[in-house]
Scaffold this active site. Sequence first.
Site, short mmCIF file in Angstrom:
data_model
loop_
_atom_site.label_atom_id
_atom_site.label_comp_id
_atom_site.label_asym_id
_atom_site.label_seq_id
_atom_site.Cartn_x
_atom_site.Cartn_y
_atom_site.Cartn_z
N HIS A 86 -5.63 -0.95 4.76
CA HIS A 86 -5.29 0.48 4.78
C HIS A 86 -6.54 1.23 5.27
O HIS A 86 -7.50 1.38 4.52
CB HIS A 86 -4.90 0.90 3.35
CG HIS A 86 -4.47 2.33 3.20
ND1 HIS A 86 -3.50 2.71 2.30
CD2 HIS A 86 -4.86 3.46 3.80
CE1 HIS A 86 -3.32 4.03 2.35
NE2 HIS A 86 -4.14 4.51 3.26
N THR A 98 0.87 -1.18 0.00
CA THR A 98 0.00 0.00 0.00
C THR A 98 0.90 1.23 0.00
O THR A 98 1.98 1.21 0.57
CB THR A 98 -1.00 -0.02 1.17
OG1 THR A 98 -1.94 1.04 0.98
CG2 THR A 98 -0.35 0.15 2.53
N CYS A 135 -3.10 7.92 7.44
CA CYS A 135 -3.83 6.65 7.45
C CYS A 135 -2.96 5.60 8.17
O CYS A 135 -1.80 5.84 8.46
CB CYS A 135 -4.11 6.16 6.04
SG CYS A 135 -5.14 7.26 5.08
#
Lengths: 155, 208
Positions: free
Chosen positions: A45, A22, A28
């Site tokens: 994620h 990711t 995040c």
Amino acid sequence: MSNITIGISDLNVARPPDILVTYALGSCVGICLYDAVARVAGLSHVLLPTSSQMPGNNTPMKFADTAIPMLMVKMQAMGARPNQLRAKIAGGAQMFAASQNACANSIASIVAAIKVCKLSKPASAFLLAAHLTNRLASAQKVSTAGASVAIFWLK
Amino acid sequence: MALYDYSELNTLHVDMLREIANIGTGNAATSLAAMLGRAINIQVPKVSFLDYQNVTESLGGPETLMVGMMLTLERDVSGMMMFLMKEFAHMVLNGLLGQSFASFTEVDEMGLSAMQEIANIMAGSYVNAISQITGLTIAISPPDVNIDMIGALLSVPAIHFANISDKVIFIEDEFGGDAAKTDEKSNILLIPDVDSLERILERLGASI
């Protein structure tokens, strides 16, 4: 071997030799779960810690408290066992000095969510890199909060 | 009827927002041009309802390194505003400080502060223009600056708006010194929340 890209509020599972990746987590949080015995990995994620602020949401992959159980169900379908899982999390940077610091909150809630899922004992949540951007410490440096997270393992 | 989320806007609404953005960006670019003493080109703004994945793709992929300046809007309109620059930032810094930086890693505290000031002045001009047209009072926060991957920078508005919608309205403008050079492309993102968007459109005479 293929790279499986996890988008924002997305999750997926893989077996060796595939790689889950990711990009650019920022504030995040990336949650990696790995069962070294069954050799099954999952990566999620997430944007926010809990879905409680958004009742009736239909995007469980956006919140840690709904994404982790979902990820575990997918991993168990591939043969992973909850008590063999190890968790690593990364991300949760404070990108801008004045922006509301949702990240500290997020990291704590995510560790809590992992503990609730009763992973290996004691809960092996490693805080890899919370607050990757520490602007006070490195105002002159390009921050590395964008660092990609990839989980991979040897054949 | 109240807007539930951004996807309920029709083409008239989108046109109105595009016009607002055009005026805002025009003013912001004029301020920047005055500071730098050189011409700044602007493009016709785009209004799009995108999920974050698509925004990062449209700006060059999540790992593209950019200078991001973010500020929040308060009072009658709440939301966020972001200025994103690539190579153009070097030119801006050179124009302001008379100092050139070989790479973003070398931008010092003075450079970052200069970028914040740029964002402050540009956002002020942009917001004043909207404020005059709509009669709404809009205050801007002091800007924050960071140099990072575009995906990481955009995670901030993504998280801020995550509770409302999966898609966010990006009122995006492109500006830069030389339109032919892709490296000089910069962006202004205006990301109002749903209530504010409704208020702006109402003031412009649109029935929602």
